[in-house]
Write a protein that holds these residues in place. Structure first.
Motif, short mmCIF file in Angstrom:
data_model
loop_
_atom_site.label_atom_id
_atom_site.label_comp_id
_atom_site.label_asym_id
_atom_site.label_seq_id
_atom_site.Cartn_x
_atom_site.Cartn_y
_atom_site.Cartn_z
N THR A 91 46.10 -13.89 -66.29
CA THR A 91 45.45 -12.33 -66.57
C THR A 91 44.36 -11.83 -65.58
OG1 THR A 91 43.74 -13.42 -67.67
CG2 THR A 91 45.76 -13.01 -69.08
N GLY A 92 43.88 -12.78 -64.60
CA GLY A 92 42.75 -12.39 -63.77
C GLY A 92 41.50 -12.78 -64.52
N GLU A 93 41.32 -13.09 -65.53
CA GLU A 93 40.35 -13.45 -66.19
C GLU A 93 39.44 -14.40 -65.50
OE1 GLU A 93 37.92 -15.48 -70.27
OE2 GLU A 93 39.91 -14.96 -70.38
N ILE A 94 38.20 -14.03 -65.17
CA ILE A 94 37.03 -15.13 -64.23
C ILE A 94 36.77 -15.98 -65.18
CG2 ILE A 94 35.14 -15.22 -62.72
CD1 ILE A 94 35.51 -12.32 -61.84
N LEU A 95 36.82 -17.18 -64.85
CA LEU A 95 36.34 -18.28 -65.58
C LEU A 95 34.79 -18.87 -65.33
CD1 LEU A 95 39.71 -20.23 -65.89
CD2 LEU A 95 38.81 -18.58 -67.47
N GLU A 96 34.87 -18.88 -64.02
CA GLU A 96 33.43 -19.27 -63.48
C GLU A 96 33.20 -19.06 -62.14
OE1 GLU A 96 32.50 -22.66 -61.55
OE2 GLU A 96 34.49 -22.38 -60.64
N SER A 97 32.03 -19.16 -61.44
CA SER A 97 31.99 -18.79 -60.17
C SER A 97 30.66 -19.70 -59.79
CB SER A 97 31.38 -17.32 -60.10
OG SER A 97 31.00 -17.12 -58.65
N HIS A 98 30.76 -20.02 -58.36
CA HIS A 98 29.75 -20.73 -57.73
C HIS A 98 29.44 -20.20 -56.32
CE1 HIS A 98 30.02 -23.83 -60.85
NE2 HIS A 98 29.13 -24.65 -60.14
N ILE A 99 28.42 -19.43 -56.09
CA ILE A 99 27.92 -18.72 -55.10
C ILE A 99 27.34 -19.70 -54.11
CG2 ILE A 99 26.58 -17.20 -53.92
CD1 ILE A 99 26.56 -15.55 -56.72
N GLY A 100 27.91 -19.93 -52.94
CA GLY A 100 27.46 -20.65 -51.85
C GLY A 100 26.23 -20.11 -51.05
N TRP A 101 24.99 -20.43 -51.00
CA TRP A 101 23.81 -19.93 -50.09
C TRP A 101 23.27 -20.83 -49.47
CZ3 TRP A 101 22.21 -14.92 -50.96
CH2 TRP A 101 20.97 -14.66 -50.20
N TYR A 102 23.45 -20.66 -47.90
CA TYR A 102 23.23 -21.55 -47.00
C TYR A 102 21.82 -21.16 -46.44
CZ TYR A 102 28.37 -22.26 -46.65
OH TYR A 102 29.57 -22.54 -46.96
N HIS A 103 21.02 -22.18 -46.30
CA HIS A 103 19.54 -22.04 -45.92
C HIS A 103 19.46 -21.05 -44.61
CE1 HIS A 103 15.36 -23.09 -45.29
NE2 HIS A 103 15.54 -23.29 -43.98
N ASN A 104 20.37 -21.28 -43.63
CA ASN A 104 20.21 -20.53 -42.39
C ASN A 104 20.34 -19.09 -42.31
OD1 ASN A 104 18.84 -21.15 -40.15
ND2 ASN A 104 20.65 -21.16 -38.83
N ILE A 105 20.74 -18.50 -43.73
CA ILE A 105 21.12 -17.12 -43.62
C ILE A 105 19.83 -16.50 -43.39
CG2 ILE A 105 20.79 -16.96 -46.18
CD1 ILE A 105 23.10 -14.97 -46.09
N MET A 106 18.57 -17.00 -43.66
CA MET A 106 17.41 -16.44 -43.12
C MET A 106 17.41 -16.13 -41.74
SD MET A 106 14.58 -17.88 -45.88
CE MET A 106 15.14 -19.63 -45.62
N LYS A 107 17.89 -16.82 -41.23
CA LYS A 107 18.01 -16.42 -39.66
C LYS A 107 18.71 -15.26 -38.97
CE LYS A 107 19.47 -18.66 -35.04
NZ LYS A 107 19.77 -19.67 -34.82
N LEU A 108 20.04 -15.23 -39.91
CA LEU A 108 20.56 -14.22 -39.82
C LEU A 108 20.02 -12.95 -40.31
CD1 LEU A 108 23.56 -13.10 -39.02
CD2 LEU A 108 24.43 -13.62 -41.13
N LEU A 109 19.51 -12.75 -41.19
CA LEU A 109 18.71 -11.64 -42.01
C LEU A 109 17.78 -11.50 -40.88
CD1 LEU A 109 18.64 -12.67 -45.52
CD2 LEU A 109 20.05 -11.07 -44.74
N LYS A 110 16.63 -12.16 -40.27
CA LYS A 110 15.62 -11.73 -39.48
C LYS A 110 16.56 -11.09 -38.22
CE LYS A 110 13.22 -12.68 -35.69
NZ LYS A 110 13.66 -12.77 -34.34
N LYS A 111 17.71 -11.66 -37.60
CA LYS A 111 18.13 -11.06 -36.39
C LYS A 111 18.92 -9.61 -36.80
CE LYS A 111 20.95 -14.48 -35.41
NZ LYS A 111 22.01 -15.26 -34.86
N TRP A 112 19.36 -9.32 -38.13
CA TRP A 112 19.94 -8.13 -38.20
C TRP A 112 18.75 -7.15 -38.61
CZ3 TRP A 112 23.42 -9.84 -43.11
CH2 TRP A 112 24.66 -10.36 -42.55
N TYR A 113 17.65 -7.51 -39.05
CA TYR A 113 16.93 -6.53 -39.55
C TYR A 113 16.11 -6.16 -38.14
CZ TYR A 113 13.75 -3.83 -42.64
OH TYR A 113 12.93 -3.07 -43.08
N MET A 114 15.66 -7.17 -37.36
CA MET A 114 14.97 -6.56 -36.09
C MET A 114 15.86 -5.92 -35.31
SD MET A 114 13.48 -8.95 -33.01
CE MET A 114 11.90 -9.35 -33.84
N THR A 115 17.09 -5.99 -35.39
CA THR A 115 18.13 -5.22 -34.44
C THR A 115 18.25 -3.79 -34.94
OG1 THR A 115 18.75 -7.40 -33.54
CG2 THR A 115 20.34 -5.22 -33.11
N GLN A 116 18.43 -3.69 -36.05
CA GLN A 116 18.75 -2.54 -36.77
C GLN A 116 17.68 -1.67 -37.27
OE1 GLN A 116 22.09 -3.06 -39.65
NE2 GLN A 116 23.28 -4.29 -38.08
N ALA A 117 16.60 -2.27 -37.70
CA ALA A 117 15.27 -1.55 -38.30
C ALA A 117 14.25 -1.90 -37.39
CB ALA A 117 15.23 -1.89 -39.61
#
Length: 852
Positions: free
Chosen positions: A413-439
């Motif tokens: 049916t497509g009913e979502i039963l559960e979810s586990h979001i994966g959050w990697y610690h080093n995404i903060m490095k990526l966010l810093k690079k994006w933000y400095m470059t674009q903003a």
């Protein structure tokens, strides 16, 4: 002593009758008496199940739940009620703890599979792997048997029926099977896939170092935790061609020849009453499940595709009536995401806020408090994040610069039963690079190596909302940002009301169009108009008797809403032709938006040395920041290039007016080529800042610029792009033609032939690359014919043989024209390097035109 052998033999023969008679008499059996019975042969054990009490003894430690689980010493037994035999169960296998394996972390999913236990001949219980490929909706129809006959589900395991528990009260029996060896062993459904094991170089399971840690039963699920040790061989250095199967170097394999993993498998019972489907609509971006339906009353097979979404239902009839009157109600079961206790404390509230931000979208669908984040204490032992009943944001100690948001859904049916979001610690490095470059040109807070916690927290919140969006069913909407006029991105009032993109599911990141003088402060994506509409589309309660009825209602809603607000448009992330659907893109005009973006990059670049310096540190951060500037510039080039030979795709139903496919306007294509001429083919000297280059690389960056230019040329002259231009022009002679494209590019790259200026090193490289590309097109081997196709919105381009099209003809014509221009320019050329260059290119063209 008798020494004569003849006498000895005679004596023995004479005595033998007496000896034989004595032996016969001694061996004569006695007659049986009344007190002596003959011995009975041992009875063979009876086949089949034993008495329940003989199997499940007083030593058993038992827990009740979906199945009753019995543990006797080190053996585990499943007691499966007859009511659950034949029922479908979703299994989800995750790594609970993992050795140091590059790219692999505890909490990540290994596989998922629907299974079913069923009675089988010879006192067996079969475990089948259930696949949803072809189905028939009516089990009483003759065609149902035909479908079953062509889709036999594999038997993954056969268990001996150890005992049957009879319940005289409920009249329901239960089958007892032993599962110890099954879960201790290595089976494909509850372990790593064969492909994964081949990558890791696992040679087999070490049984003496593998065991069941625990099996726990809950009301709708069972959680199985095992420890498995695999024999492993480190990959050998490769000196030949690359293997088609990559390998991973695991430190444990090198140290011990073995790798130990903790694996958790959740077995969750699929709903007894399936959720009503919501049929997929490619005008709204949802993940989808589907299968081929064979219906007795249909005259053709149908690919039935339905959206993936959570089940939200009123608690009772009274609430249902309130919702129908337009009142907000709380669902019977809200969507809850638990924040991993392993998350650093200062970031937990931002992850939670990223979940809570979706509440306003669900309110538009008629629900209040439908979704929320919960910060889970590490002292709370009542909730396990491996338990399939709980969804979570898992925090991984990883150097990967990413996060991801999957979900597990009921394939029926497509009913979502559960979810586990994966959050990697080093995404903060990526966010810093994006933000400095674009903003960085607009927001002073971005101009440092380590962002303030408040700013980083807001960046985390934005990514959390984006990933949660995936787990509630939403796909990327790359077309959302293209609905916003570029100049509105510089308007603070517009941005305050609408945001710079209508969807947080877009890859629109940050507002790189806004200029420092504009006064725009709100640079972040947020849940926008499209997101709110999309959640309403999937999660509103509809009264249709069938999914088909709901589909008609939703289609009418979409047409009415789109007429009022075109910003709810969905542009798929998989279309290779439509310039409106691009990653990291802003606004309705790629050329204008990219001009503004480069204008900001030119403000940022001279300041990078100051913004990235740290006492007693080298120039690693400067090198990283500079590379991000170059990467952003290349994104702009890609955005613009896609307009050339572009085709707009606007999905519609038959009750909508207008074409689905339309060519990108000629003026837009010419504007794109002109932009590439200005910003790429004219050497972007602003990137060659010697104050930076001299600190981070030994060369002067000329070759790097040449590679960017050559990549752009290769993209412009891609065979499928050229063929699209030919086909569009064949239909409409006033459209942008292939000859015009070639002429515009040649005039841009070879402008020195008319101005008679000397050609510098970068331009010489570009002109040689142009010539080599045209020669390669002219002399390319015949390409095999491959038909393009689309599968559920994913467009696969067709390969094109240029020898069977006008591509070769136009290419030859322009090489001949260039040859004539070079011959005419040579006598007027005084610069020695330019003259050498022209002579070299002329020689290449002549050889290319006549390779023999």
């Amino acid at each position: 002593m008798l020494k004569n052998p003849i006498k000895l033999l005679t004596l023995l023969l004479a005595c033998s009758p007496i000896l034989l008679k004595a032996q016969e008499k001694k061996a004569e059996p006695k007659a049986p008496t009344a007190s002596t019975a003959p011995a009975k042969a041992p009875e063979a054990p009876k086949p089949g199940p034993k008495a329940y009490s003989e199997v499940i003894t007083d030593k058993a430690k038992s827990t009740k739940g979906l199945f009753t689980i019995h543990k006797i010493d080190e053996k585990y037994f499943f007691e499966i009620p007859d009511s659950l035999l034949g029922k479908e169960i979703m299994t989800i296998t995750r790594l609970a703890k993992v050795a140091t394996i590059p790219g692999t972390y505890g909490g990540e999913m290994l596989n998922r599979q629907v299974i079913r236990f069923e009675k089988a001949p010879e006192n067996k219980i079969f475990l089948r792997a259930v696949q949803y490929i072809n189905v028939s909706p009516d089990s009483t129809a003759p065609i149902y048997k035909a479908v079953k006959n062509s889709n036999v589900e594999p038997i993954a395991q056969a268990f001996d029926l150890k005992a049957i528990k009879k319940d005289t009260v409920s009249k329901s029996n239960a089958s007892v099977i032993e599962v110890t060896d099954f879960f201790k062993g290595d089976n494909q459904i509850f372990s790593l896939s064969p492909y994964t094991k081949s990558i890791y170089k696992f040679n087999g399971l070490a049984p003496d170092r593998s065991y069941i840690q625990s099996i726990k039963s809950f009301p709708i699920n069972i959680e199985i935790r095992t420890v498995k040790t695999f024999m492993a061989t480190p990959p050998m250095p490769s000196f030949g061609p690359a293997s088609p199967i990559p390998s991973v170097n695991i430190p444990a394999a090198a140290a011990a020849g073995a790798v130990t993993l903790e694996i958790n498998t959740s077995m969750i019972l699929l709903p007894t009453v399936p959720m009503k489907k919501r049929y997929f609509d490619n005008r709204v971006g949802y993940f989808a499940n589907g299968y081929t339906v064979f219906d007795e009353n249909a005259q053709r097979t149908e690919d039935q595709t339905f959206a993936v979404r959570w089940r939200l239902e009123p608690k009772n009839a009274e609430d249902a009536a309130k919702q129908k009157r337009g009142e907000l109600i709380e669902p019977k079961k809200p969507i809850v995401y638990y924040i991993d206790p392993a998350t650093p404390e200062k970031w937990r509230k931002y992850l939670k806020l990223g979940v809570d931000d979706w509440q306003k979208a669900f309110e538009a669908a008629g629900w209040k408090n439908a979704i929320r984040g919960e910060i889970l204490s590490d002292k709370d032992t009542t909730i396990s994040l491996e338990d399939a009943r709980y969804s979570a944001i898992r925090y991984f100690a990883s150097d990967i610069e990413n996060a991801y948001g999957p979900n597990v859904s009921d394939p029926r049916t497509g009913e979502i039963l559960e979810s586990h979001i994966g959050w990697y610690h080093n995404i903060m490095k990526l966010l810093k690079k994006w933000y400095m470059t674009q903003a960085g040109a607009v927001d002073p807070r971005s101009r440092k190596n380590k962002l303030d916690d408040e700013l980083m927290g807001e960046l985390i919140r934005f990514v959390s909302s984006h990933e949660v969006g995936h787990t509630i069913g939403l796909r990327h909407n790359y077309g959302s940002s293209s609905t916003v006029p570029v100049e509105k991105l510089r308007d603070p009032k517009w941005i305050a009301e609408h945001g710079h993109t209508p969807s947080i599911m877009d890859y629109a990141r940050f507002n790189y169009v806004a200029q420092p003088e504009d006064g725009v402060k709100d640079l972040f994506p947020r849940i926008g108009e499209y997101d709110i509409w999309a959640i309403k589309w999937a999660y509103q309660t509809l009264d249709g008797a069938t999914p088909e009825d709901d589909q008609k209602t939703l289609s009418k809603q979409y047409i009415q809403e789109f007429a009022k607000n075109p910003r709810i448009w969905f542009g798929t992330e998989t279309n290779p032709y439509d310039p409106r659907t691009q990653s990291e893109c802003l606004g309705d005009n790629n050329m204008l938006a990219s001009d503004y973006g480069i204008k900001n990059l030119k403000k940022i670049l001279p300041n990078l040395t100051e913004w990235t310096k740290e006492e007693a540190q080298d120039y690693e951060m400067l090198n990283e920041a500079y590379n991000e500037i170059v990467l952003q510039y290349r994104r702009y080039i890609g955005h613009v290039t896609k307009n050339v030979g572009g085709i707009f795709e606007t999905p519609k139903t038959t009750d909508q007016q207008g074409a689905v496919y339309e060519a990108t306007p000629k003026a837009t294509q010419k504007e794109a080529v002109n932009w590439l001429s200005r910003q790429v083919f004219e050497t972007p000297t602003w990137l060659l800042d010697d104050k930076i280059i001299s600190k981070i690389r030994p060369d002067n960056g000329v070759d790097a610029i040449s590679r960017i230019q050559e990549t752009t040329l290769n993209n412009l002259f891609a065979s499928d792009r050229l063929q699209r231009i030919i086909e569009i022009n064949a239909k409409n002679s006033t459209s942008y033609s292939l000859d015009e494209l070639y002429t515009d590019i040649r005039n841009a790259i070879w402008s020195e032939l008319k101005t008679h200026k000397s050609v510098d090193a970068t331009r010489r490289n570009l002109q040689k690359a142009y010539t080599e590309k045209l020669i390669a097109i002219l002399n390319a081997p015949a390409a095999p014919t491959q038909v393009g196709f689309a599968f559920r919105g994913t467009v696969i381009p067709a390969s094109v043989d240029p020898h069977k099209t006008d591509v070769t003809s136009v290419t030859r014509g322009h090489l001949l024209a260039l040859k004539s221009e070079l011959k005419a320019a040579l006598p007027l050329t005084t610069d020695k390097m330019t003259k050498y260059h022209f002579e070299d290119v002329l020689f290449r063209i002549e050889k290319g035109l006549d390779p023999k």
